[in-house]
Design an enzyme around this catalytic site. Structure first.
Site, short mmCIF file in Angstrom:
data_model
loop_
_atom_site.label_atom_id
_atom_site.label_comp_id
_atom_site.label_asym_id
_atom_site.label_seq_id
_atom_site.Cartn_x
_atom_site.Cartn_y
_atom_site.Cartn_z
N ASP A 236 -10.66 3.69 7.80
CA ASP A 236 -9.37 3.15 8.21
C ASP A 236 -8.31 3.52 7.17
OD1 ASP A 236 -7.77 1.34 10.02
OD2 ASP A 236 -7.38 0.47 8.03
N GLY B 129 -12.28 0.21 4.75
CA GLY B 129 -10.85 -0.01 4.57
C GLY B 129 -10.37 0.72 3.32
N ASN C 169 -21.73 -4.02 1.59
CA ASN C 169 -20.99 -4.35 2.82
C ASN C 169 -21.56 -3.69 4.07
OD1 ASN C 169 -19.38 -5.91 1.19
ND2 ASN C 169 -17.66 -4.47 1.13
N SER D 162 -1.44 -2.64 16.13
CA SER D 162 -1.98 -3.46 15.05
C SER D 162 -1.05 -4.65 14.88
CB SER D 162 -2.06 -2.62 13.78
OG SER D 162 -2.51 -3.39 12.70
N SER E 9 -8.98 -7.14 6.80
CA SER E 9 -9.22 -8.17 5.77
C SER E 9 -10.41 -9.06 6.16
CB SER E 9 -7.96 -9.02 5.55
OG SER E 9 -6.85 -8.22 5.22
N SER F 291 -13.65 -1.61 -0.24
CA SER F 291 -14.06 -1.71 -1.64
C SER F 291 -13.98 -0.32 -2.25
CB SER F 291 -15.48 -2.26 -1.78
OG SER F 291 -15.78 -2.37 -3.17
N LYS G 143 -2.25 5.14 10.82
CA LYS G 143 -1.23 4.26 11.43
C LYS G 143 0.19 4.79 11.22
CE LYS G 143 -4.29 0.52 10.07
NZ LYS G 143 -4.73 0.79 8.70
N TYR H 151 -0.40 3.34 2.95
CA TYR H 151 -1.28 3.07 1.81
C TYR H 151 -1.05 4.06 0.67
CZ TYR H 151 -3.68 0.13 5.25
OH TYR H 151 -3.98 -0.81 6.22
N PRO I 85 -17.50 3.09 15.57
CA PRO I 85 -18.51 2.38 14.77
C PRO I 85 -18.09 0.93 14.53
CG PRO I 85 -18.07 4.55 13.83
CD PRO I 85 -17.02 4.31 14.90
N HIS J 144 1.42 0.50 13.26
CA HIS J 144 0.95 -0.39 12.17
C HIS J 144 1.45 -1.83 12.34
CE1 HIS J 144 -0.30 -0.10 7.66
NE2 HIS J 144 -0.59 -1.29 8.14
N ARG K 38 -20.61 -2.49 -4.00
CA ARG K 38 -20.10 -3.34 -2.91
C ARG K 38 -19.99 -2.56 -1.60
NH1 ARG K 38 -15.13 -6.61 -5.73
NH2 ARG K 38 -16.35 -8.25 -6.73
N1 LIG Z 1 -3.35 -3.11 10.00
C1 LIG Z 1 -2.94 -3.78 8.96
O1 LIG Z 1 -1.77 -4.24 8.87
C2 LIG Z 1 -3.90 -4.05 7.84
C3 LIG Z 1 -3.65 -5.09 6.94
C4 LIG Z 1 -4.59 -5.34 5.94
C5 LIG Z 1 -5.72 -4.55 5.84
N2 LIG Z 1 -5.93 -3.50 6.71
C6 LIG Z 1 -7.11 -2.62 6.61
O2 LIG Z 1 -8.27 -3.45 6.49
C7 LIG Z 1 -8.96 -3.10 5.30
C8 LIG Z 1 -9.71 -4.29 4.74
O3 LIG Z 1 -8.84 -5.35 4.46
P1 LIG Z 1 -8.35 -5.73 2.98
O4 LIG Z 1 -8.47 -4.56 2.08
O5 LIG Z 1 -7.03 -6.38 3.14
O6 LIG Z 1 -9.34 -6.89 2.55
P2 LIG Z 1 -10.92 -7.15 2.56
O7 LIG Z 1 -11.66 -5.97 3.00
O8 LIG Z 1 -11.09 -8.44 3.26
O9 LIG Z 1 -11.19 -7.44 1.02
C9 LIG Z 1 -11.02 -6.44 0.05
C10 LIG Z 1 -11.16 -7.11 -1.31
O10 LIG Z 1 -12.46 -7.66 -1.45
C11 LIG Z 1 -13.16 -7.07 -2.55
N3 LIG Z 1 -14.55 -6.88 -2.08
C12 LIG Z 1 -15.03 -5.93 -1.26
N4 LIG Z 1 -16.33 -6.11 -1.01
C13 LIG Z 1 -16.71 -7.21 -1.69
C14 LIG Z 1 -17.93 -7.90 -1.83
N5 LIG Z 1 -19.03 -7.48 -1.20
N6 LIG Z 1 -17.96 -9.02 -2.61
C15 LIG Z 1 -16.84 -9.45 -3.25
N7 LIG Z 1 -15.64 -8.84 -3.14
C16 LIG Z 1 -15.57 -7.72 -2.37
C17 LIG Z 1 -12.43 -5.78 -2.86
O11 LIG Z 1 -12.46 -5.47 -4.22
P3 LIG Z 1 -13.12 -4.09 -4.81
O12 LIG Z 1 -12.44 -2.94 -4.16
O13 LIG Z 1 -12.85 -4.21 -6.27
O14 LIG Z 1 -14.58 -4.20 -4.47
C18 LIG Z 1 -10.98 -6.14 -2.46
O15 LIG Z 1 -10.35 -6.85 -3.50
C19 LIG Z 1 -7.84 -2.57 4.40
O16 LIG Z 1 -8.32 -1.90 3.26
C20 LIG Z 1 -7.09 -1.72 5.38
O17 LIG Z 1 -7.77 -0.50 5.63
C21 LIG Z 1 -5.03 -3.27 7.72
#
Ligand SMILES: NC(=O)c1ccc[n+]([C@@H]2O[C@H](COP(=O)([O-])OP(=O)(O)OC[C@H]3O[C@@H](n4cnc5c(N)ncnc54)[C@H](OP(=O)(O)O)[C@@H]3O)[C@@H](O)[C@H]2O)c1
Length: 307
Positions: free
Chosen positions: A43, A18, A269, A159, A208, A260, A77, A48, A13, A110, A265
């Protein structure tokens, strides 16, 4: 839901949930809310620290009869402390047990560097720096290939793997990684990595995708950036939705996994498939690139692989 085709021929998908920092009841409820909102890709990662509650949420979905296992695309991962080849299968089995699953759709290495086993998940030396261990990525990859060849996992990938490392792996491996999951958002666009992965048939998952909503870097917040806010106004969408939509239009070879734990949210999203950015708007967003990594390997692990 739109899908991309992996080099295994499986469909991934274009959008998933996340789960980094989705802990406790919030983590459990986020999976259920996301499922109800239409998410079918999730994911996860051992690191985590939420496999137990995420696994319970999946079991709840399956027990309720709302979905079968094959309706979901579940990624997890391999953590850095279990890169030694003999530790890969036991780590995979432990993750399956924690998640109460029989298989994963995708299992990623990872990070492309190892840490020593037996000193906790985030071992540190006397100076407080993260400890690393000399295990070649190619050796870990061979053990990943064995998981795939034994039919234990549907696809394997990497990753945080920059072009030079990915190219080395690509040239020497038997099974080409299906996915490279890397940081991608308007402030970290990595155009050369994106086109290289397209060329060699490696799908990219954008982590992210909101720039972690700023996190500790308030200036790279995709949910408040004025350019994204302005574009959003024209489409009656939020800046976050514009940032996510941009990736969907940017390349067929990219999927996104915004995190989120807030129901509104989670719904916001996924509500990005009913509008289209114009070429001029895509161009405006392309100009926001600063090659700014919010997830900084040098700061987190003392291994500056992105510098
Ligand atoms: N492979 C890797 O090394 C690696 C590294 C980083 C991340 N990841 C994966 O990627 C996923 C996503 O990345 P991420 O968690 O780092 O960051 P992200 O998805 O870019 O941002 C998450 C942040 O944004 C907030 N948020 C979510 N939707 C929003 C919206 N519509 N408006 C305003 N704020 C919003 C969330 O808060 P709330 O929860 O309070 O809404 C949280 O604080 C991770 O959860 C993980 O599964 C993998």
């Amino acid at each position: 839901m739109l899908h991309s085709t992996l080099n295994t021929k499986a469909q991934i998908p274009r959008l998933g949930l996340g789960t980094w920092e989705s802990k406790g009841d919030d983590g459990y409820n986020a999976i259920l809310d996301a499922f109800d909102a239409g998410y079918r890709s999730f994911d996860l990662a051992y690191a985590y620290g939420n496999e137990e509650q995420v696994g319970r949420a999946f079991k709840h979905i399956f027990d309720s009869g709302k979905a079968k296992r094959e309706d979901l695309f579940i990624t997890s991962k391999l953590w850095c402390t279990v890169h030694r080849p003999e530790l890969v299968l036991p780590a995979y089995q432990q993750t399956l047990k924690n998640l109460q699953l029989d298989y994963l759709d995708l299992y990623l290495v990872h990070w492309p560097f190892a840490m020593p086993v037996g000193e906790g998940d985030f071992p540190k030396d006397e100076q407080g720096f993260r400890k690393t261990e000399r295990v070649p990525l190619s050796a870990t990859w061979k053990a990943m290939e064995e998981l795939y060849e034994k039919g234990l996992v549907k696809a394997i990938g990497v990753s945080n793997t920059p072009v030079a490392l990915l190219y080395e792996l690509y040239c020497g491996c038997k099974i080409i990684p299906a996915v490279n999951q890397v940081e991608l958002h308007p402030f970290c666009q990595q155009p050369k990595l994106v086109s290289f992965c397209e060329r060699i048939g490696v799908h990219l998952t954008a982590y992210s995708p909101l720039g972690r909503s700023g996190g500790s870097h308030a200036e790279v917040n995709a949910s408040t950036h004025p350019v994204l806010v302005e574009i959003g106004k024209k489409h009656n969408k939020s800046a976050a939705q514009v940032a996510l939509r941009w990736q969907i239009q940017r390349s067929q070879n990219i999927s996104i996994i915004p995190k989120s734990t807030r129901k509104e949210r989670i719904i916001e999203n996924i509500s990005i498939f009913d509008f289209e950015l114009t070429p001029a708007e895509m161009e405006q967003i392309a100009k926001l690139d600063e090659n700014r990594h919010v997830v900084d390997a040098a700061a987190l692990f003392n291994v500056p692989i992105f510098n």
